[in-house]
Design an enzyme around this catalytic site. Structure first.
Site, PDB file in Angstrom:
ATOM      1  N   PRO A 207       0.823  -1.212   0.000  1.00  0.00           N
ATOM      2  CG  PRO A 207      -0.599  -1.450   1.820  1.00  0.00           C
ATOM      3  CD  PRO A 207       0.616  -2.016   1.211  1.00  0.00           C
ATOM      4  CD  GLU A 427      16.506   2.927  23.952  1.00  0.00           C
ATOM      5  OE1 GLU A 427      17.025   2.578  22.878  1.00  0.00           O
ATOM      6  OE2 GLU A 427      15.395   2.504  24.336  1.00  0.00           O
ATOM      7  CG  HIS A 430      18.977  -1.491  22.138  1.00  0.00           C
ATOM      8  ND1 HIS A 430      18.733  -2.823  21.969  1.00  0.00           N
ATOM      9  CD2 HIS A 430      17.865  -0.983  22.740  1.00  0.00           C
ATOM     10  CE1 HIS A 430      17.528  -3.111  22.453  1.00  0.00           C
ATOM     11  NE2 HIS A 430      16.980  -2.003  22.938  1.00  0.00           N
ATOM     12  CG  ASP A 503      14.216  -4.296  22.665  1.00  0.00           C
ATOM     13  OD1 ASP A 503      13.886  -3.553  21.724  1.00  0.00           O
ATOM     14  OD2 ASP A 503      14.694  -3.888  23.737  1.00  0.00           O
TER      15      ASP A 503
HETATM   16  P1  ADP Z   1      -1.400   3.040  -3.730  1.00  0.00           P
HETATM   17  O1  ADP Z   1      -2.439   3.176  -4.778  1.00  0.00           O
HETATM   18  O2  ADP Z   1      -0.202   2.249  -4.175  1.00  0.00           O
HETATM   19  O3  ADP Z   1      -1.875   2.595  -2.397  1.00  0.00           O
HETATM   20  P2  ADP Z   1      -1.283   5.881  -4.045  1.00  0.00           P
HETATM   21  O4  ADP Z   1      -0.967   5.966  -5.485  1.00  0.00           O
HETATM   22  O5  ADP Z   1      -2.687   6.121  -3.651  1.00  0.00           O
HETATM   23  O6  ADP Z   1      -0.796   4.489  -3.457  1.00  0.00           O
HETATM   24  O7  ADP Z   1      -0.312   6.857  -3.257  1.00  0.00           O
HETATM   25  C1  ADP Z   1      -0.723   7.599  -2.147  1.00  0.00           C
HETATM   26  C2  ADP Z   1       0.045   8.878  -2.064  1.00  0.00           C
HETATM   27  O8  ADP Z   1       1.411   8.639  -1.760  1.00  0.00           O
HETATM   28  C3  ADP Z   1       0.058   9.643  -3.347  1.00  0.00           C
HETATM   29  O9  ADP Z   1      -1.027  10.503  -3.427  1.00  0.00           O
HETATM   30  C4  ADP Z   1       1.378  10.406  -3.285  1.00  0.00           C
HETATM   31  O10 ADP Z   1       1.221  11.615  -2.595  1.00  0.00           O
HETATM   32  C5  ADP Z   1       2.258   9.511  -2.464  1.00  0.00           C
HETATM   33  N1  ADP Z   1       3.159   8.689  -3.299  1.00  0.00           N
HETATM   34  C6  ADP Z   1       3.206   7.356  -3.328  1.00  0.00           C
HETATM   35  N2  ADP Z   1       4.146   6.915  -4.166  1.00  0.00           N
HETATM   36  C7  ADP Z   1       4.714   7.990  -4.712  1.00  0.00           C
HETATM   37  C8  ADP Z   1       5.749   8.183  -5.670  1.00  0.00           C
HETATM   38  N3  ADP Z   1       6.392   7.149  -6.227  1.00  0.00           N
HETATM   39  N4  ADP Z   1       6.081   9.444  -5.995  1.00  0.00           N
HETATM   40  C9  ADP Z   1       5.456  10.492  -5.429  1.00  0.00           C
HETATM   41  N5  ADP Z   1       4.465  10.371  -4.536  1.00  0.00           N
HETATM   42  C10 ADP Z   1       4.090   9.147  -4.149  1.00  0.00           C
END
Ligand code: ADP
Length: 603
Positions: A207, A427, A430, A503
């Protein structure tokens, strides 16, 4: 952008209207209908009415006498008596002998008049109204007054459309999609040679990596309309609705070809059909309709379907076979270079200090998705505003990474002095274990300021470049580093606290993966004991082995972690004096940088 969404007509509205009309009709018509019913009276009343000359028509039947009032509006009946002089008296009273008085409306006629007719009337009226409204809405072949219509958002060509240059990183994906754009620009070139474009392209990745953006960018680059719909929007309450929506979407798309149809979260409808009893009929019908539509048009019609998913393994194989979504474009989490570019793209939208080192920020944000990076930049801008500054600075960006990773600083968390000492030792434990082992990522920052996420402090380590492989030694060192916090508490105080919960979880996960997935144990050699079911969403794994093996796996995991824990404790005992000095330094400063740490360590 120009959005067109057809209005929906609530079906219930028409039915309520028809029912109300029916009730009204019956209410008005009933008195009249009831009047035509026959009223039974006794013979005395009949005689009385005869005397008073109140009788209109009269008919003497075999077993009863029917007669009407003088105006004929009401019919009466009475029994027959042995009354030989009746005929004379009737004649005297001026009654007319009728051959037949219509006794009452037949039950059939009554039902017809009071229920069937009005129902027909109102249903007809409702249909007419619905049709009129539908014509107004632009016409549709869909069933049930538009409930099955797709509400795809249509983005008509627009000057502010997203372009490939807005999508940073993801070069492979862009390269792959450039061909589609080229095809939409000059389809003849492809047609001449006989090549047909893939009908469907599946964008696969975790995502927030820019899948939706890429699909929009294809439409933006090719300057064609963009239809977008989420898979979950197809799943409706009634069986057949989703299928009807699919039909409608493709009808619209074909009218607007060339165009891009984007189906987000296609796994919502494209899940494997399991054939079990009680399966989701609606979803299956929707999927079948989608397959039918995809088979139904040629590769050269100019409708290109892009779909996105982050669970490709759950898709029905029928969807991914050649001729449907036959091309798969991976959209992975960005690497170091990609993260830097994404940060720069988003930083253009806010005002940032000239001296910001994006490379450094990108390095710190290892593992972040595009959406998270966009969020980090925005957080930095918000922080600058909060502090009343005109620009976001390096430290704003660094702080916002920490916010995204660990939550906001908890300004008023009150730790007892003893707790603060414990966290400081933990910390430094680590950091010290990490620094004393080879092949560990350098320490970037150590802090013991509590965060809203519940962390009382943390040590940030940052890899130098991209990492794709880890050796056995590196994983073991990592486990040792995780156990270093607890080990420091033991060495310094001789007792332990609950601060190591996270951890422990991380160390166990790694050790388990070594045994079950990476083939790094003697006993099991290269046998897979776990299958990862969801590689893009957390990578949940399920054990695929016998209960006996599981017991052995557990034992090995314990051994692995224990060994590293002992190693960490040994390192700290050897460097006891450094440990105390560094912990005191951190206790006093609360936040120290990697350089300060190394300086003191090597002093
Ligand atoms: P997905 O559909 O893969 O879940 P989105 O295309 O909806 O992701 O991306 C969500 C937001 O994240 C976009 O509106 C943008 O602001 C940012 N984003 C994600 N990937 C990029 C990228 N490669 N370059 C610039 N912005 C990005």
């Amino acid at each position: 952008m120009n959005e067109v969404t057809p209005p929906k007509k609530p079906l219930l509205y028409y039915y309520t209207l028809a029912l109300l009309g029916l009730m009204l009709f019956n209410f008005l018509a009933m008195p009249y209908l009831a009047q035509r019913r026959v009223q039974e009276v006794d013979y005395g009343t009949f005689m009385e009415m005869t005397e008073k000359q109140e009788i209109g028509q009269v008919e003497v039947q075999e077993n009863q006498i029917l007669f009407t009032s003088q105006d004929g509006a009401q019919i009466y009946k009475t029994g027959l008596m042995n009354d030989p002089e009746l005929i004379y008296r009737l004649r005297e009273s001026g009654a007319v002998f009728a051959s037949e008085i219509v006794e009452e409306m037949s039950p059939f006629l009554s039902v017809l008049l009071s229920w069937v007719l009005p129902i027909l009337l109102f249903v007809g009226l409702g249909q007419m109204m619905a049709k009129r409204m539908m014509n107004k809405a632009g016409g549709s072949n869909s069933m049930m007054f538009g409930m099955g219509r797709s509400n795809a958002k249509v983005y008509v060509k627009s000057s502010e459309g997203i372009k490939f240059s807005d999508v940073a990183g993801e070069d492979e994906a862009k390269e792959n999609l450039t061909e589609i754009v080229d095809y939409l620009h000059n389809p003849e070139k492809y047609r001449e040679i006989g090549a047909s474009m893939p009908k469907g392209i599946l964008l696969v990745g975790p995502p927030g990596t820019g899948k939706t953006m890429l699909a929009k960018a294809v439409a933006g680059e090719a300057n064609v309309p963009f239809f977008s719909m989420s898979g979950s929007e197809f799943v409706e309450m009634f069986v057949g609705m989703g299928a009807s929506k699919v039909r409608d979407l493709f009808k619209q798309a074909k009218e607007k070809a060339p165009c891009i149809v984007f189906i987000d979260e296609i796994d919502a409808i494209g899940k494997k059909r399991d054939g079990q009893m009680g399966g989701n009929d609606e979803r299956e019908q929707t999927l079948n309709q989608l397959l039918t539509e995809m088979d139904g048009f040629e590769g050269n019609t100019g409708v290109i379907i892009l779909a996105a998913t982050n669970r490709p393994e759950s898709l029905d194989p029928a969807l991914t076979r050649p001729g449907r979504f036959d091309r798969r474009v991976p959209v992975e989490l960005p690497d170091l270079q990609g993260r830097e570019e994404i940060l720069k793209v988003h930083a253009k939208k806010i005002r940032v200090d000239q001296g910001v080192d994006f490379r450094q920020i990108a390095r710190m944000a290892s593992g972040a998705s595009g959406a998270e990076l966009a969020n980090i930049v925005n957080e930095a801008a918000l922080r600058a505003v909060r502090d009343g500054r005109q620009q976001a600075t390096q430290s704003d960006l660094e702080e916002s990474i920490e916010v995204v990773i660990a939550g906001y600083q908890k300004k008023n968390a009150i730790l007892t002095d003893q707790e603060k000492w414990t966290v400081a030792y933990h910390e430094i434990g680590h950091a010290l274990v990490a620094a004393k082992q080879s092949q560990s990522a350098p320490v970037q920052k150590i802090t013991i300021i509590p965060r809203t996420s519940g962390a009382l402090g943390y040590t940030m380590q940052v890899e130098e470049g991209n990492r794709y492989l880890m050796t056995r030694e590196e994983i073991e060192n990592k486990i040792a580093t995780y156990t270093g916090g607890r080990a420091a508490e033991e060495v310094a105080f001789g007792t332990v606290s609950t601060g190591a919960a996270n951890d422990i979880e991380q160390a166990t996960k790694l050790a388990r993966a070594m045994v079950t997935r990476y083939g790094m144990s003697e006993d099991f050699d290269m046998v897979a004991l776990e299958t990862v079911s969801n590689q893009y969403l957390g990578g949940d794994a399920s054990l695929a082995c016998s209960a006996e093996t599981q017991t052995q796996v557990d034992r090995q995991v314990v051994e692995l972690v224990k060994k590293q824990h002992e190693k960490a404790a040994a390192i700290l005992r050897e460097n006891r004096e450094k440990l105390d000095r560094l912990a005191r330094f951190l206790y006093e400063r609360e936040t120290i940088t990697g350089e300060e740490f190394m300086e003191l360590l090597n002093a």
